[in-house]
Structures are given as C-alpha cells and as structure tokens.
Design an enzyme around this catalytic site. Structure first.
Site, PDB file in Angstrom:
ATOM      1  N   ARG A  73     -14.501  -2.025  -5.064  1.00  0.00           N
ATOM      2  CA  ARG A  73     -13.818  -1.448  -3.912  1.00  0.00           C
ATOM      3  C   ARG A  73     -14.542  -1.838  -2.638  1.00  0.00           C
ATOM      4  O   ARG A  73     -15.610  -2.426  -2.659  1.00  0.00           O
ATOM      5  CB  ARG A  73     -13.724   0.076  -4.040  1.00  0.00           C
ATOM      6  N   CYS A  78      -0.564   4.117  -7.912  1.00  0.00           N
ATOM      7  CA  CYS A  78      -1.685   3.166  -7.863  1.00  0.00           C
ATOM      8  C   CYS A  78      -2.323   2.905  -9.222  1.00  0.00           C
ATOM      9  O   CYS A  78      -2.986   1.890  -9.394  1.00  0.00           O
ATOM     10  CB  CYS A  78      -2.741   3.648  -6.882  1.00  0.00           C
ATOM     11  N   ASP A 118       0.805  -1.215   0.000  1.00  0.00           N
ATOM     12  CA  ASP A 118       0.000   0.000   0.000  1.00  0.00           C
ATOM     13  C   ASP A 118       0.842   1.270   0.000  1.00  0.00           C
ATOM     14  O   ASP A 118       0.295   2.369  -0.039  1.00  0.00           O
ATOM     15  CB  ASP A 118      -0.928   0.027   1.226  1.00  0.00           C
ATOM     16  N   THR A 141     -17.007  -6.389   2.457  1.00  0.00           N
ATOM     17  CA  THR A 141     -17.855  -5.699   1.481  1.00  0.00           C
ATOM     18  C   THR A 141     -17.752  -6.349   0.111  1.00  0.00           C
ATOM     19  O   THR A 141     -18.756  -6.553  -0.577  1.00  0.00           O
ATOM     20  CB  THR A 141     -17.450  -4.218   1.390  1.00  0.00           C
ATOM     21  N   ARG A 142     -16.555  -6.696  -0.288  1.00  0.00           N
ATOM     22  CA  ARG A 142     -16.376  -7.313  -1.600  1.00  0.00           C
ATOM     23  C   ARG A 142     -17.000  -8.703  -1.650  1.00  0.00           C
ATOM     24  O   ARG A 142     -17.615  -9.084  -2.648  1.00  0.00           O
ATOM     25  CB  ARG A 142     -14.882  -7.378  -1.943  1.00  0.00           C
TER      26      ARG A 142
END
Length: 303
Positions: free
Chosen positions: A150, A239, A80, A155-156
């Site tokens: 995302r 990114c 990240d 959530t995914r």
C-alpha cells in the site's frame, strides 16, 4: 469553481489537468483546487483497505464536502468508486473524461536486469494492492509470492527500490500522468472496471457548475463506463471482490468482457456480450446476470 480532490501527487496532477481543461473550454471560469484528505489517504500503508470501508475510503470525505457545498465539483478515478453502494443522492457525474491506458504493468528495479515476471525466481515477492490483480497473477505465476503493498506511487516505488519486493504491479496510466518512466512489463490481464477514466461529479441541481463540466464529457467513454459500472452494481462489487471488467467500442457496438475470481485466484468464471451503445446499461445487466448464473455470488461471498 472549487474542485475537490485527494491530496496525493497523482490526484493533484490529475486535478490540475482537469482545471486547465475547464478554464480552456470556459474562458470566464477560474478553478481553485481544494485538496481533501480521505480515510484512505490518512491510513496509507496501515492496515487493510477493507477495514477502512473499501474503495469508498478514497471518496467519502470528498463526497461529503461536495454535498455540503464546501466544493463545487469533485474529481474521482472511476475505478475507486465502489459498486455495492450508490453514489450520493443529489450528485451527478457531469463528465467522464476520455479513457486513457487501461493496462496493468509490472515494475522492476532499474539495475536488476529483470524485465518480466517470468524472469523472477520461485518465491520472489510481487507487491500489489489489488485483489483483482492478485487473483490473476496467482493463476499465471503460481511460483511467485503475490503480497499486499500500500501507499502512493512514490511510496511503492521506494519499497521496490530498497528490495522489499522483486516487482510491484501498478496502473500504467498513473505513472504516465506523473511522468515516471521505469523498466516494466505490460501484463495480459483483464483490467479494472473504470480503469483509465477520470470523472467529475457535481451537485445535480447546480447548473452553473454542471454546464461547464459537461463540456469535458466524452460520450464513447461514458458508454463504456456505464456498461462496466452497471455490471459492478449487479454483482455488488467492492474492494475485496476480485472482479475484472472491460468494455471495448467498435463502431456503434460495445463488447463487455468480465470475470470473477475466487479469493485465492484458483477459480474463475467469465462472460462476454456485444450490444449497441444505446444498450450500454442493459449490456452490463446481462453480463452480470450470466456471471451470477455461473456462481459469481458464491465466489463473491467467499471473498
């Protein structure tokens, strides 16, 4: 020690693991975990990560808290951390924890009967948040619709289970750390730079914090990460740049293989080299230079 981290379930799980390790190696140390919401967390699922500042959106608020003395150390997933901007002046990566699984996996609905991307019909939607994965999946599965997704892991998975996607692609290590087991396929694609590595960052002059954290440092992982992140820095990767890179250790030698893709995944250039572990930084520079000589700058500019 006040240990800063993102507030997601995965980040908190990772921080708790590191806290336990710190208290184990330094019996007199007690660690308090401090969740810090980042721009990336506050806008999960909303808009493009690039508009939020790229991968740095998951680190900058934590970086600020560290440098302002609000926390004593910070946990980051190495993948990240962007490569086109330096880490905050006065900070130091005091520990690279031993690298875990670097693989990407495709996940499917538990009752759908499909266990591989080859088993999906033409036009099936496959969700991924990574331009690196997107580029490589487009190459291998031109008949599938590779689309953005995302949100945190839960959530995914919820989007997958309600049928928004026929499959989603995630890092295997994240699911393992959360204790989640789902039907999946391990994908043969080049990993992300820093995949599977957690790092702990401190203020460079704060010996009382740096010393216990440094006890967790895993030298072979640091060598590998140094080569990969030097490559990323040479390429000025961020990114929305489809860059993949992975360093392997064999005895006292490192092999670094890397690739840069066009945004649509239809063009790719690659390079690999071997060097002694003492030359990890130079290895990243050489492989990055070879990619640039093949046209990496043009692909990156297009992306």
């Amino acid at each position: 020690m006040r240990l800063g981290t993102r507030p997601s379930p995965l980040a908190m799980t990772q921080a708790r693991t590191i806290a336990r390790e710190l208290e184990r190696v330094d019996d007199g140390l007690r660690v308090e975990i401090v969740p810090i919401a980042t721009s990336g967390d506050l806008h999960q699922g909303v808009g493009d990560l690039v508009a939020l500042g790229g991968k740095g959106a998951f680190a900058k608020e934590i970086d600020r808290a560290l440098m302002d003395g609000e926390i004593d150390a910070a946990v980051h997933c190495a993948k990240d951390l962007p490569g086109d901007v330096p880490r905050p002046e006065g900070s130091v990566i005091a520990a690279c924890l031993e690298r875990e699984d670097v693989s990407d996996i495709a996940l499917f609905t538990e009752d759908g009967g499909v266990r591989g991307l080859d088993g999906l019909g033409a036009g099936a939607r496959v969700g991924t948040s990574s331009v690196r994965r997107h580029a490589q999946l487009v190459q291998r599965y031109p008949g599938l619709r590779i689309e953005p997704v995302r949100g945190n892991v839960d959530t995914r998975l919820a989007k997958l289970d309600r049928g928004d996607y026929a499959a989603i692609v995630l890092a295997r290590v994240g699911l393992r750390r959360l204790g989640i087991e789902r039907p999946h396929e391990r994908l043969d694609i080049v990993p992300a730079i820093g995949a599977g590595v957690l790092v702990v960052e401190c203020r460079a002059g704060d010996g009382a914090m740096v010393e216990p954290v440094a006890l967790l440092d895993h030298a072979p992982t640091r060598w590998r990460l140094t080569a990969e992140r030097t490559l990323l820095s040479v390429l000025r990767g961020h990114c929305h740049t489809p860059i993949a890179g992975h360093a392997r250790l064999s005895g006292d030698e490192l092999e670094l293989r890397a690739a840069v893709f066009s945004g649509d995944g239809r063009r790719a250039i690659s390079a690999s080299r071997v060097a002694p572990v003492s030359g990890a930084e130079r290895l990243g520079e050489v492989v990055g230079g070879e990619l640039i000589a093949q046209g990496a700058r043009e692909l990156i500019a297009e992306a």
